[in-house]
Design an enzyme around this catalytic site. Structure first.
Site, PDB file in Angstrom:
ATOM      1  N   LYS A  84       0.844  -1.199   0.000  1.00 52.21           N
ATOM      2  CA  LYS A  84       0.000   0.000   0.000  1.00 52.21           C
ATOM      3  C   LYS A  84       0.876   1.245   0.000  1.00 52.21           C
ATOM      4  CE  LYS A  84      -1.957   2.446   3.279  1.00 52.21           C
ATOM      5  NZ  LYS A  84      -1.924   3.814   2.702  1.00 52.21           N
ATOM      6  N   GLU A 116       7.909  14.389  17.672  1.00 52.57           N
ATOM      7  CA  GLU A 116       8.403  14.387  16.296  1.00 52.57           C
ATOM      8  C   GLU A 116       7.562  15.362  15.469  1.00 52.57           C
ATOM      9  OE1 GLU A 116       9.839  11.104  13.060  1.00 52.57           O
ATOM     10  OE2 GLU A 116       7.861  10.812  13.948  1.00 52.57           O
TER      11      GLU A 116
END
Length: 497
Positions: free
Chosen positions: A188, A395
């Site tokens: 994917k 992050e």
């Protein structure tokens, strides 16, 4: 050629999967979603949106190809030849693949065309073509009169989910070793960057990959990705992306058939600058470590630790370097930074910049968008950052550098390790003892000494702690895509008796 890059790529839906049948490549009917040019915020193409039933069809094709097809049964040498032909085709279409990646993600065309596709895609397929006929077991000694052999066999149907920040690089990191080991694949793409993998799948057909071996699917994580992770007929899942999504992938795999999972996840990597460093080189290297690829890199050196004796000088020079950074259209010569990948990432980064201001960090430079069209953000530096601030813990995945000072080696080690992540680290020093101390003490998967973001097909990559499990690249990744079988046979007339 340059003028074409400003136009929509296609106006018709693209097929959401390729079963590698020569008569099956083409548009598939059904629901679609747009992929957007981050330079202009305009639609590049409408891409077919795979749902659960589409994943079932892709898995069925991969299962048939593994259980009954020629790929795992042909000689390793024959697989190697097909992978080498595939690499030749990727090399031939280098510029097209680079264009698609830059259009879809906003990354610099010079980076895609001159570095990523030739060195980290084509080169990687050739590297694993070389490994294909060197994956073998052992003959083991036994305490009694038995012959013991081990076989390293392909694990089966592999589900792979790749991110948007390095579309073709991540395609190669996942697909090349899995194919070399004899597996079949359902991959994917990221919904933000589906285009280059579609061309890569078409080239795989041309290279001679048998039907059903590589199935490329475009869709969303909550539907297509979740279906891959939980599918009972997928034998292994490999995922690269955020730590939060990695947890969901692992949970789904465990709840289904307890399939093994490898994860390459997030990071908040320290870049440590010692007082003996050449300050100008340190500024340039730490600038690259953070701002490379618009800061959209899992191992970005986003926490910059600078020794207190050179801290003020570093801040001034880092600010000057950031102000010189050229932000603009990634297809133009001289540009160093393109747009962020999409609106969601763009807004997330700007929100973290606001949080940094509110938490009391000092905004040295940057902090706002550039222009009123496209997802461009100024190179941003915060100084006086505390370890408990969100811009130091989380992050951000954008061009936001958090700079802090330290006094001693031990302090730097403890603070660098004080994170849930453990993907990478950089150390800038002239002292070999200091370098050795950091390289052993830092709890990360990669330590770069006086360099950063140095990758090679043979160098393993992966993280400690919540930065993932397992390794990509090199010989180490082959363990992800094989399983070991022991075969024991009695010896009626042992040769040594």
């Amino acid at each position: 050629m340059g003028s074409l890059w400003t136009l929509p790529l296609v106006s018709l839906p693209l097929c959401f999967f390729f079963f590698l049948q020569r008569d099956s490549i083409g548009a598939c009917p059904g629901e679609t979603f747009p992929t957007v040019d981050p330079r202009t915020e305009e639609v590049l193409a409408d891409v077919a949106k795979a749902d659960v039933e589409d994943i079932n069809r892709a898995v069925k094709a991969a299962r048939k190809a593994f259980d009954h097809g020629p790929w795992p049964r042909m000689t390793a040498y024959e697989r190697s030849k097909i992978l080498l032909k595939y690499a030749d085709l990727l090399e031939k279409h280098n510029d097209e693949l680079a264009t698609l990646d830059s259009l879809d993600s906003g990354k610099l065309y010079s980076q895609s065309q001159g570095v990523e596709i030739p060195h980290f895609v084509t080169r990687l397929f050739r590297y694993y073509a070389g490994w294909a006929d060197k994956i073998h077991g052992k003959t083991l000694p036994a305490d009694g009169p038995h012959q013991v052999l081990t076989f390293h066999e392909p694990i089966g149907v592999v589900g792979q989910i790749i991110p948007w920040n390095f579309p073709m690089v991540m395609f190669a990191w996942k697909v090349a070793p899995a194919l070399a080991c004899g597996n079949t694949i359902v991959l994917k793409t990221a919904e933000q960057t589906p285009l280059s993998a579609c061309l890569a799948a078409k080239l795989a057909v041309e290279a001679g990959l048998p039907p059903g071996v590589l199935n490329v699917v475009s869709g969303f994580g909550e539907t297509a990705g979740a279906a891959i992770s939980s599918h009972m007929d997928i034998d292994k899942v490999a995922f690269t992306g955020s730590t939060e999504t990695g947890k969901l992938v692992m949970q789904a795999a465990a709840r289904s058939n307890l399939k093994p999972v490898t994860l390459e996840l997030g990071g908040k990597s320290p870049f440590i600058i010692m007082p003996d460093a050449d300050i100008d080189q340190a500024v340039e290297l730490s600038h690259f470590a953070l701002f490379f690829n618009q800061g959209q890199c899992c191992c970005a050196g986003s926490r910059t630790f600078v020794h207190e004796s050179i801290y003020d000088e570093y801040i001034e020079k880092a600010k000057a370097r950031a102000l010189k950074r050229v932000v603009g259209d990634p297809f133009k010569s001289g540009v160093e930074q393109g747009p962020q990948v999409d609106k969601a990432q763009f807004e997330k980064i700007l929100s973290y910049i606001d949080v940094g201001r509110h938490e009391g960090a000092n905004l040295v430079t940057g902090g706002t968008r550039i222009g009123n069209k496209g997802y461009y953000i100024q190179p941003t530096i915060f100084s006086d950052v505390k370890d408990d601030m969100a811009i130091s813990r989380d992050e951000i995945f954008g061009p936001v550098q958090a700079v802090t000072k330290f006094r001693t080696v031990q302090e730097a080690i403890e603070r660098a390790n004080n994170t849930t992540y453990g993907l990478a680290a950089g150390v800038f020093t002239k002292d070999i003892d200091t370098a050795n101390t950091f390289s052993r003490a830092l709890r990360v998967g990669s330590v770069w000494i006086n360099c950063y973001d140095v990758f090679d097909a043979a160098i393993p990559f992966g993280g400690y702690k919540m930065s993932g499990q397992g390794r990509e690249k090199g010989e180490y990744v082959l363990h992800n895509y094989t399983q070991v079988k022991a075969v024991v046979t009695p010896l009626r007339n042992p040769a040594w008796l």
